[in-house]
Design an enzyme around this catalytic site. Structure first.
Site, PDB file in Angstrom:
ATOM      1  CB  CYS A  56      -0.851   0.017   1.432  1.00  0.00           C
ATOM      2  SG  CYS A  56      -1.967  -1.144   1.538  1.00  0.00           S
ATOM      3  CD  GLU A  58      -1.839   3.964   3.562  1.00  0.00           C
ATOM      4  OE1 GLU A  58      -3.197   4.298   3.843  1.00  0.00           O
ATOM      5  OE2 GLU A  58      -1.611   3.162   2.467  1.00  0.00           O
ATOM      6  NE  ARG A  84      -9.867   5.715  -5.796  1.00  0.00           N
ATOM      7  CZ  ARG A  84      -9.145   4.759  -5.388  1.00  0.00           C
ATOM      8  NH1 ARG A  84      -9.657   3.956  -4.322  1.00  0.00           N
ATOM      9  NH2 ARG A  84      -7.985   4.773  -5.393  1.00  0.00           N
ATOM     10  CB  CYS A  90      -6.044  -1.803   4.529  1.00  0.00           C
ATOM     11  SG  CYS A  90      -4.141  -2.068   4.406  1.00  0.00           S
ATOM     12  CB  CYS A  93      -1.781   0.452   6.335  1.00  0.00           C
ATOM     13  SG  CYS A  93      -1.218   0.213   4.657  1.00  0.00           S
ATOM     14  CE1 TYR A 127       0.879  -9.294  19.928  1.00  0.00           C
ATOM     15  CE2 TYR A 127       1.777  -8.040  18.278  1.00  0.00           C
ATOM     16  CZ  TYR A 127       1.743  -9.029  19.079  1.00  0.00           C
ATOM     17  OH  TYR A 127       3.086  -9.822  19.075  1.00  0.00           O
ATOM     18  CD1 TRP A 129       5.769  -7.799  16.516  1.00  0.00           C
ATOM     19  CD2 TRP A 129       7.257  -6.423  16.727  1.00  0.00           C
ATOM     20  NE1 TRP A 129       6.760  -8.447  16.139  1.00  0.00           N
ATOM     21  CE2 TRP A 129       7.821  -7.695  16.618  1.00  0.00           C
ATOM     22  CE3 TRP A 129       7.934  -5.446  16.928  1.00  0.00           C
ATOM     23  CZ2 TRP A 129       9.257  -7.857  16.316  1.00  0.00           C
ATOM     24  CZ3 TRP A 129       9.402  -5.408  17.096  1.00  0.00           C
ATOM     25  CH2 TRP A 129      10.082  -6.755  16.619  1.00  0.00           C
TER      26      TRP A 129
END
Length: 137
Positions: A56, A58, A84, A90, A93, A127, A129
């Site tokens: 993507c 990003e 758009r 998403c 990302c 979450y 990491w």
């Protein structure tokens, strides 16, 4: 969860929109992203669409920023081609942005309703990491 709205970096939105209008062509590049570094610099990138899942905009932006010596981002936005407008990140990302830049603000929404929100608010019960890595000392 109540989302905190922060001032929208309109210059950043326009930078992403400009790249979407001028650099996104055909089916390979359909999204543009722009990020603001703490020193004020704007970094831009486009996605690399591929039927196997290409990155993507990003995610490309994270690498592009690092290649330019930018390792922190204050704000990020993605804009779609063909006018758009702002497109929210998403799930993948959102997670990557949280892991790389836990304090980054993400511009989301449509039209006059765009707003900047902390990335953590886009991932309820997130979450992190880094919180789950074993200390090697």
């Amino acid at each position: 969860m109540t989302m905190q709205n922060h001032p929208v970096d309109r210059e950043l939105v326009e930078a992403a929109a400009h790249v979407a209008r001028t650099r996104c062509r055909g089916d390979h590049h359909t999204m543009a992203a722009a990020g603001r570094a703490p020193d004020g610099r704007i970094v831009t990138a486009v996605n690399a669409y591929h039927f196997t899942g290409g990155p993507c905009a990003e995610l490309v932006l994270i690498g592009t920023a690092a290649a330019q010596g930018v390792y922190e981002l204050d704000t990020i936005v993605a804009v779609g081609d063909r006018d758009r407008g702002v497109v929210p990140p998403c799930g993948r990302c959102r997670q990557v942005l949280l892991d790389y830049f836990p304090g980054v603000e993400v511009i989301v929404g449509e039209g006059d309703g765009i707003r900047a929100v902390p990335v953590a608010e886009l991932l309820p019960a997130s979450y992190v990491w880094a919180d789950h890595q074993l200390d090697t000392e």
